[in-house]
Every structure is written in structure tokens, then in C-alpha cells.
Scaffold this motif. Structure first.
Motif: not given
Lengths: 202, 234
Positions: A44, A46, A65, A68-70
Motif C-alpha cells: 500500500e 502511503t 489520489h 482507494d488511497g494513493w
């Protein structure tokens, strides 16, 4: 003359003749250690932007971005496949060739930090940098307007009409201040040092 | 065209060590990025034997080939005085008998017992042969390096700070000089690059092709100075 003889002898070798008529060229396969464009692993991201900071090619990588996140994205037309982003990423989000294995084996790493530099002759004390800084905003949510702050923990604040840098080490290198500065007075400098982990611990 | 096959072997070895063929991105301030494993070193030594054998055959072809001699021996002659006056560097200068190799002053090469390859004819043939001889010399240097490779960290750290430096090193085509000025955080403020082809192409235009009589010889003479057009068109 000698080379003609060499090639005639080469062409009459039964092995060569057999190859010429029957052998199919093996499909070209890139070896496992070939540094291709970095691909994503399952890890994942950060959003620390270390990969963007170390990239030597302009516009080759961007951390976007997503839903579901970076997620880092490579632009192949700009990427020079040096693999520095793979090596610099602390989470191991990117992978290319055998860089991740080799850095683990050799115990090598890049240590990087950021330096802030304000050119006093260009700065017009608007405080945009202090207000826009996301780290500042997290530390002192009250910081707004002219960029003055009561907190001593912020990266920078306006003191007596001047930008004063208090905690350079907290900078994450997002360069938001640089983009929001109307005069390009504040510059973020990236410092990178290639280190050997065993030495760093000793 | 013959040599492209050998070049592939060399590039494969570069790829094994660094992961890419041309733009290797291998050196960083204070060291290199990947270590050379013993099995990779052994494979490299095995490939060097292959490269050396192929190069010996090609060198023999160039030395004894009558057609190559027709286009190269005694053509495009540049004597020592002319080479010095035209500021030629690299193999082009060494083929005219000029002592001009920055590796002679480099401490690492000194330790490896480096000696300069020099020929005195100054014609196309000498320029080709100097390059061939340097391939063999480089193969020997690589073997010596792998034999005497010390253990230890491959990265010593190190940062670029403010300063101004001009450093010349010996590139395959000759002396390559970089003048760089950086600010306090190591960002490049000003940079100037002097590539070897700048001098060598000038020398070719003014000295080498002066006495050449046919168009075909002009081509071979121009190529023998090893021009890099991309180095000049900046």
C-alpha cells in the motif's frame, strides 16, 4: 580470403545447415534482471512522495489520489528506467527487475531529507507558504490568513513580518509551498545520500 | 557490421550487472548501486574470453584485408604537429603519436599499470588499430579489476554541496570535460560540457581530409575520426 574461407566452412557445417532450415528463433525474452518500467506490487502506498522527489526525469512519475488511497503512476514516455524510485520507496510499492532483491541483499538504501530555503529579496511576506503547508495545517489548525502561529511546532511561520523556518526536519517534500508562492521565493531542496545500512547502524 | 554481435555480448554483461543496457544509472555520489556477485563476475570473465577471441579474428581481418588497406593505409594522414595544433584528443591523437591520455594521471589506472597505446602513422589505419588495441587493453584492465576487487561497502555516502568544479576524464572518444557549478544544496546552477568530438571533427575537416583525393576516402576518413554528431549538435 581467409574470412571467405571461414564463412564457407561455417555454412557447410551440418549443424548450421540444420539450424538454417529447421530451427526457429527463440522468442526474445527479457531476462529477469532487466530493469523495466516500474510496476506496482501489492503493497500500500502511503503517499510520502519519495519516488517523485528522487526521480531524475521530469514528469516521469506522479503519485495520484485514487479511489482507494494513493497510487504512483509511471509515464513511460518520460521514464528513463533508472529504477531510483523503486530503490527509494520505503514501502516497496514499486518493483522493477531485481532491484528490490539486490538492495535487500546488499543492505543499501537512500536516506533523504528536505531543506527549505527562502530568498529574502524575492519574498513579499504574504504567508502563503505557511498557510498552504499541509504539515503546518495538521499541527496548528488555527494557522490562517497572514501565516502567524502561536505554536512552536510548525515548520515555518511568519515572525515579525518574515518567514522563519523552525522545524525543517518535518518537511515531507510535497512542494505545496513552492507551488503557492507567487514569487518563487521559497524553494524546497531534496538531499539524498546513498548509504549502507550496516554502517548507519554501527 | 561484424562487430555488432560482439557488442551484444558486451551489452548483455552490462545488463547483468546493472539491469539496463545503455543508460545504466549505476553510479551515485559515493559509490555504486549494486554489488558485483562472484557468479556474475565469473560469467563476465567467461564472456570476456569469447569477446577477446572474436575481436582477435576481426583485428586479423582488418590487419590483413587488402580492401580495407586500400581505403585506410596512407590516407587521411595527420602528423604529430598538426594533431597538437588542432587539439585532437583520444584515439585520434594517439594514432598520431601524441601522448594524450588522462588515464595516465588517474590513480586507479596507475595502480592497474596502465600504459598508453600509441601509433605513429597518423593515417586511417592507425586510428582503427589504436581502437582495436584499446579493446584488448580494456579487457586486460577489467580482468585485473575483477581479480583485485576489494570487499567492503559499496556505498560510502556523500553529498553534493556548493562549489564549482571542472573535471576531465578519458571517455571512449577522448577527453571529456564537465564544468559544473552548484548551489549549497547540490542543485546545478551552471553546466558546460566539452565533448571530444568538437576537436576531432575540426581536426578532420582541416587536417585529415586535406590530401584525400576521392569521395569514398572522405567518408572513411571522416568515420575514422569517430565523430559523434549528437555531441556537437547541442
Amino acid at each position: 580470403m581467409r574470412s571467405i574461407v571461414y564463412y564457407l566452412r561455417e555454412f557447410f557445417r551440418p549443424e548450421w545447415v540444420r539450424k538454417f532450415f529447421f530451427a526457429k528463433t527463440a522468442p526474445l525474452v527479457a531476462p529477469s534482471y532487466f530493469k523495466d518500467y516500474p510496476s506496482l506490487t501489492e503493497k500500500e502506498c502511503t503517499g510520502c512522495l519519495t519516488c517523485m522527489m528522487i526521480c531524475p526525469a521530469p514528469g516521469a512519475i506522479a503519485v495520484l489520489h485514487k479511489k482507494d488511497g494513493w497510487e504512483p503512476e509511471i509515464y513511460p514516455g518520460h521514464c528513463i528506467r533508472c529504477g531510483l524510485c523503486v530503490e527509494a520507496c520505503p514501502e516497496g510499492v514499486l518493483s522493477s527487475g531485481r532491484i528490490l532483491d539486490v538492495t535487500r541483499r546488499d543492505k543499501t538504501a537512500f536516506s533523504s531529507w528536505y531543506r527549505l530555503q527562502v530568498d529574502d529579496t524575492l519574498c513579499m511576506r504574504c504567508g502563503n507558504c505557511c498557510v498552504s503547508c499541509p504539515v503546518n495545517r495538521e499541527i496548528d489548525p488555527q494557522l490562517a490568513g497572514t501565516g502567524t502561529s502561536a505554536s512552536d511546532e510548525v515548520i515555518m511561520r511568519i515572525e515579525g513580518g518574515r518567514v522563519t523556518i523552525l522545524h525543517e526536519e518535518k518537511c515531507t517534500g510535497c512542494k505545496t509551498c513552492e507551488n503557492n508562492c507567487p514569487n518563487r521565493a521559497i524553494r524546497v531542496a531534496r538531499m539524498v545520500e546513498g548509504v549502507h545500512l550496516e554502517e548507519a547502524e554501527a | 557490421m561484424y562487430l555488432l554481435n560482439t557488442r551484444e555480448t558486451v551489452l548483455d554483461n552490462l545488463e547483468r550487472l546493472t539491469g539496463s543496457r545503455i543508460n545504466t544509472a549505476y553510479m551515485i555520489p559515493g559509490g555504486v548501486r549494486f554489488d558485483l556477485l562472484p557468479e556474475d563476475a565469473a560469467a563476465m570473465l567467461a564472456d570476456l574470453v569469447k569477446v577477446e577471441g572474436e575481436m582477435r579474428r576481426h583485428t586479423g581481418m582488418f590487419e590483413t584485408g587488402p580492401l580495407i588497406a586500400l581505403r585506410s593505409k596512407g590516407i587521411g594522414v595527420m602528423d604529430r604537429e598538426e594533431a597538437i595544433r588542432a587539439h585532437t584528443v583520444g584515439p585520434t591523437a594517439r594514432a598520431s603519436g601524441v601522448v594524450c591520455d588522462l588515464r595516465l594521471r588517474h590513480p586507479t589506472y596507475r595502480e592497474l599499470g596502465f600504459t598508453q597505446v600509441t601509433r605513429t602513422e597518423g593515417d586511417n589505419f592507425a586510428r582503427i588499430m589504436v581502437r582495436f588495441q584499446e579493446v584488448f587493453q580494456s579487457i586486460d584492465l577489467i580482468r585485473k579489476c575483477i581479480d583485485s576487487l576489494p570487499d567492503g561497502p559499496i556505498r560510502g555516502g556523500g553529498l553534493c554541496k556548493a562549489g564549482e568544479v571542472s573535471y576531465g576524464g578519458e571517455a571512449p572518444r577522448g577527453e571529456l570535460t564537465y564544468s559544473i557549478k552548484t548551489d549549497e544544496y547540490g542543485r546545478v546552477v551552471d553546466i558546460a560540457i566539452r565533448t571530444p568530438s568538437i576537436m576531432n571533427i575540426e581536426a578532420c575537416a582541416h587536417s585529415m581530409i586535406r590530401d584525400v583525393t576521392s569521395i569514398a576516402d572522405v567518408t572513411s576518413t571522416f568515420i575514422s575520426s569517430d565523430p559523434c554528431i549528437a555531441c556537437n549538435e547541442r
